[in-house]
Design an enzyme around this catalytic site. Structure first.
Site, PDB file in Angstrom:
ATOM      1  N   ASP A 362     -39.317 -28.062  10.924  1.00 17.99           N
ATOM      2  CA  ASP A 362     -39.272 -28.609  12.277  1.00 17.99           C
ATOM      3  C   ASP A 362     -40.447 -28.101  13.098  1.00 17.99           C
ATOM      4  OD1 ASP A 362     -38.170 -26.051  12.016  1.00 17.99           O
ATOM      5  OD2 ASP A 362     -37.060 -26.223  13.883  1.00 17.99           O
ATOM      6  N   ARG A 366     -41.853 -20.494  15.791  1.00 19.50           N
ATOM      7  CA  ARG A 366     -40.774 -19.659  16.309  1.00 19.50           C
ATOM      8  C   ARG A 366     -39.844 -19.198  15.186  1.00 19.50           C
ATOM      9  NH1 ARG A 366     -38.179 -24.756  19.414  1.00 19.50           N
ATOM     10  NH2 ARG A 366     -36.810 -25.541  17.785  1.00 19.50           N
ATOM     11  N   ASP A 367     -38.737 -18.584  15.561  1.00 20.91           N
ATOM     12  CA  ASP A 367     -37.789 -18.052  14.586  1.00 20.91           C
ATOM     13  C   ASP A 367     -36.868 -19.167  14.073  1.00 20.91           C
ATOM     14  OD1 ASP A 367     -36.508 -18.438  16.978  1.00 20.91           O
ATOM     15  OD2 ASP A 367     -35.529 -16.470  17.030  1.00 20.91           O
ATOM     16  N   GLU A 368     -37.470 -20.168  13.437  1.00 18.69           N
ATOM     17  CA  GLU A 368     -36.716 -21.296  12.872  1.00 18.69           C
ATOM     18  C   GLU A 368     -37.436 -21.779  11.614  1.00 18.69           C
ATOM     19  OE1 GLU A 368     -34.350 -25.237  14.478  1.00 18.69           O
ATOM     20  OE2 GLU A 368     -35.517 -23.999  15.843  1.00 18.69           O
ATOM     21  N   TRP A 427     -28.748 -36.962  10.013  1.00 15.27           N
ATOM     22  CA  TRP A 427     -29.285 -35.786   9.336  1.00 15.27           C
ATOM     23  C   TRP A 427     -28.906 -35.870   7.847  1.00 15.27           C
ATOM     24  CZ3 TRP A 427     -29.601 -36.133  14.323  1.00 15.27           C
ATOM     25  CH2 TRP A 427     -30.502 -35.333  15.033  1.00 15.27           C
ATOM     26  N   GLU A 633     -41.881 -31.076  20.709  1.00 13.97           N
ATOM     27  CA  GLU A 633     -40.456 -31.229  20.434  1.00 13.97           C
ATOM     28  C   GLU A 633     -39.762 -31.989  21.554  1.00 13.97           C
ATOM     29  OE1 GLU A 633     -36.664 -28.334  19.285  1.00 13.97           O
ATOM     30  OE2 GLU A 633     -38.413 -27.487  20.283  1.00 13.97           O
ATOM     31  N   HIS A 654     -43.958 -30.107  16.810  1.00 15.08           N
ATOM     32  CA  HIS A 654     -42.871 -30.784  16.114  1.00 15.08           C
ATOM     33  C   HIS A 654     -43.383 -32.171  15.722  1.00 15.08           C
ATOM     34  CE1 HIS A 654     -39.398 -28.185  16.637  1.00 15.08           C
ATOM     35  NE2 HIS A 654     -38.566 -29.166  16.336  1.00 15.08           N
TER      36      HIS A 654
END
Length: 748
Positions: A362, A366-368, A427, A633, A654
């Protein structure tokens, strides 16, 4: 069914014989070898590795072995290392946490099986096969004869970066051999299972390598109002940073990363959330170069916190951004008479590069950085126009099938880093949409054969999960399981979800996935008559249940998926809503991929052009006017007044909203696949010029050659230049022509 092991190595897994803390262990073996003819290395790790032979890096694959569904699949890389072998050799393998061990996995609700995997130490396995001039085979494999030490990489993590101490001297000691026992774990339902042994999950490399695809120098050095010294690389990107320094032992290079500056021009990275993204290098004496290789960063701006001898603008050339991406050939180019549109398309390209690092993530900063299925299915068509992404997605789809549950439940992140019974419409439908789009783009029916069981299991799961037959409705769980029309601007206050009804989205995608399953089954000559009947029932139930459309996205899905009794009427309603809003882009992840298609397919191409070329907020080009170099995003990531969306979820890299590029290829330029001849074995080219844009030039490299579609305004008429390498149907103005391969010019 779980994927089967495909590779066996004679080597043993080796692990540290002591505690490593946050450091990356380095494994070493010294050996002699004379007069070699050929040498091949096969290697992988529980983590990510950097291998060296005699101080030279093995291969050019970053972050190997990549990210897979680790319970079932661990890729093994093979390198020709003939040129690196000498008479006296030192072979080292440094292993970092990577996806296997990083805090990356602890940001989520971690299942027991994941904890079981993470308890395995940073291990390596390697098999160096050498053939000498006499034809004798020599095997140098990881085993009890190896040594290990704490490496100069003192800290490492995908989220938290690297700390490297060049003054550190490794002290080697004997390794342990990993016992390889299968671990007993429990899932949230209390069922026990065995975590497979690492050697039982080895497979050959399937995805493209992650490589350095470009290097960039800073375009300027900024001094912010706070007095910070900032390097601007002119482009938001994902990768690492090579730094050259002339320092004294103990001096440091200390850097911080950011995507944007705040409204006052100061350094900003609050949107990285808890990701530390450390870049800290402790110098030895003299000239030296450092580049982290066990992690990656997302950034445009670099704040220089410390530099040997102090940082001055003259030292900016000591910094080089190394762009990392899965190695895919570029296949699509768009150029127009509008510089903002051209820049937006480049933003789409950069967003794909940044987020195709072994998996479709995505965001890269960042922390993803997770493989969200919704983002992937939204963007897959555009991805396959921009780049040759077949190998990339086919590897990811095998991870998807491996992580899909036996009852068909589909995690929302692939590879699955958490275990939650949360499977959202649009999804989970990546299970059907992504294979279908890969088939259309490249024409290989094997992708449908490989994924057919997964596609079928997903449709069956929906059928078993609903409270209402032939629809996907479960109001008791809707708030827990639906992402809805994610980040749509028509969302209720305080919500990330747009106002489109969850049941509407779920039922619409139930129909779409069933339709694609039927199409795939017929291509594979399977009996799908039961699913044909199911599809008809879903459409009937949908029309009976959803008699009115309350949002733009509801109009879009009803028209585009042909679910409305009268799709034209749904498109007319959408056009009215778009016109009344002043062509604003307010749809989210679910509606945006199709909105321009619905408008142009049903006679409103002028509105499509008005939307794509709109420069005011909210729109695609608004981001460009705010200096974006990748796709955001949030449409309001930076608001018109310069303030930002909440730092809790505000990535400026994104790719999802970049899905609109497929409309430029397929409708504006008119280059369309033919379902009966996939992979551009035949093509339909039906351009849609508009007075708002003076000229458009699009090139697309296919398996059969290059397609070109160009048009420009010539006085009071349109001029077209079309090139096709295959038989084509050309639709120019109101006239349709069937032509053979060749180049053609028209005036209309």
């Amino acid at each position: 069914m779980r994927s089967r092991p495909k590779m066996e190595l004679q080597a043993k897994w080796i692990i540290p014989s002591g505690s490593i803390g946050e450091s990356a262990p380095v494994y070493r073996r010294r050996f002699t070898c004379d007069h070699i003819r050929h040498a091949v290395l096969r290697i992988t790790a529980l983590g990510v590795y950097r291998a060296e032979l005699n101080g030279k890096r093995v291969g050019d694959f970053f972050l190997a072995p990549g990210f897979t569904a680790y319970r079932d699949r661990l890729q093994v890389q093979e390198y020709d290392v003939t040129g690196l072998i000498s008479a006296y050799n030192e072979f080292t393998i440094t292993v970092g946490k990577g996806w296997y061990h990083s805090r990356f996995l602890l940001a989520w609700e971690v299942p027991e099986w994941r904890k079981c995997l993470m308890e395995r130490p940073l291990a390596a396995i390697a098999e160096l096969e050498i053939l000498d001039e006499s034809g004798q085979k020599i095997l140098v494999s990881t085993d009890e004869s190896w040594e290990w030490a704490l490496s100069p990489v003192r800290e490492n993590s995908l989220y938290d970066g690297e700390v490297y101490d060049a003054t550190w001297v490794p002290h080697y000691r004997p390794v342990f051999v990993y016992p390889e026992q299968a671990g007993e774990c429990f899932d949230p339902d209390g069922r026990s299972f065995r975590c497979q042994k690492p050697s039982d999950t080895l497979i050959s490399q399937e995805g493209p390598f992650v490589r350095a695809v470009e290097e960039r120098k800073p375009v300027s050095v900024l001094t912010t109002p706070k007095g910070e010294r900032i390097l601007d690389f002119g482009q938001n990107l994902a990768g690492t940073l090579r730094v050259e320094a002339d320092g004294k032992a103990g001096e440091t290079v200390d850097l911080s990363f950011g995507e944007v500056l705040d409204s006052e021009g100061n350094f900003y990275n609050a949107n990285y959330r808890s990701a530390k993204c450390l870049y800290r290098y402790v110098c030895r004496d003299g000239k030296q170069t450092y580049m982290p290789e066990l992690t990656f960063y997302g950034f445009r701006y670099v704040r220089v916190n410390a530099f040997p001898g102090g940082f001055t603008e003259e030292k900016k050339d000591a910094f080089t951004a190394v762009v990392l991406s899965s190695d895919m050939n570029r296949t699509g180019w768009i150029d127009s008479s509008d510089p903002l549109l051209n820049r937006f398309f480049e933003n789409v390209i950069w967003g794909q590069r940044s987020n195709f690092i072994d998996i479709p993530t995505d965001c890269p900063q960042r922390d993803e950085r997770a493989g969200w299925t919704g983002d992937a299915q939204v963007f897959v068509k555009t991805a396959c126009l921009n780049f040759d992404a077949e190998q990339f997605f086919r590897k990811w789809l095998k991870d998807l099938a491996a992580d899909q549950h036996e009852d068909g439940f589909m995690p929302t992140i692939i590879p699955d880093v958490r275990y939650r019974r949360f499977s959202s419409p649009a999804w989970g439908d990546a299970a059907t949409i992504v294979p279908w789009e890969i088939y259309l783009a490249y024409g290989d029916r094997n992708v449908l054969a490989d994924q057919f069981n997964s596609m079928k299991k997903w449709v069956d799961y929906i059928s078993s999960d609903t409270l209402v037959p032939d629809l996907w409705i479960d109001e008791l769980k809707a708030g827990e399981r639906h992402y809805g029309d994610w980040v749509a601007l028509d969302a209720p206050y305080g919500s990330y979800k747009g106002s489109t009804r969850d049941a509407f989205i779920g039922s619409a995608f139930y129909a779409r996935s069933t339709e694609l399953l039927v199409k795939a089954g017929k291509i594979l000559q399977k009996d799908v008559s039961a699913y044909e009947a199911l599809y008809k029932r879903i459409v009937q139930a949908f029309r009976k249940t959803f008699t009115e459309y309350k949002t733009e996205t509801e109009c879009i899905l009803a028209a585009h998926f042909k679910l409305a009794e009268n799709p034209q009427r749904a498109a007319d309603q959408l056009a009215k809503m778009v016109l009344e809003s002043g062509y604003q882009l307010i749809t989210g992840f679910v509606g945006t991929p199709y909105i321009l298609h619905v408008l142009s397919d049903y006679g409103y191409s002028d509105l499509s052009w008005a939307m794509i070329l709109r420069k005011e907020y909210p729109s695609w080009l608004y981001q460009v006017t705010k200096g974006a170099t990748t796709v955001w995003e949030h449409l309001d990531g930076i608001k018109p007044d310069g303030t930002m969306w909440s730092p809790q979820m505000n990535s400026f890299n994104h790719y999802a909203y970049g899905c609109v590029a497929d409309w430029i290829y397929t409708k504006a330029a008119g280059i369309q696949t033919v379902e009966e001849a996939p992979g551009y074995e035949a093509v339909r080219i039906a351009p849609l010029p508009n007075e708002r844009l003076g000229a458009l030039r699009v090139r697309l490299l296919t398996r059969h050659g290059e397609i070109r579609s160009e048009w420009n305004r010539n006085g009071d008429h349109w001029h077209y230049e079309i090139t096709t390498p295959v038989p084509a149907v050309l639709v120019i103005g109101n006239r349709e022509r069937s032509v053979s391969a060749g180049s053609y010019s028209f005036d209309d």
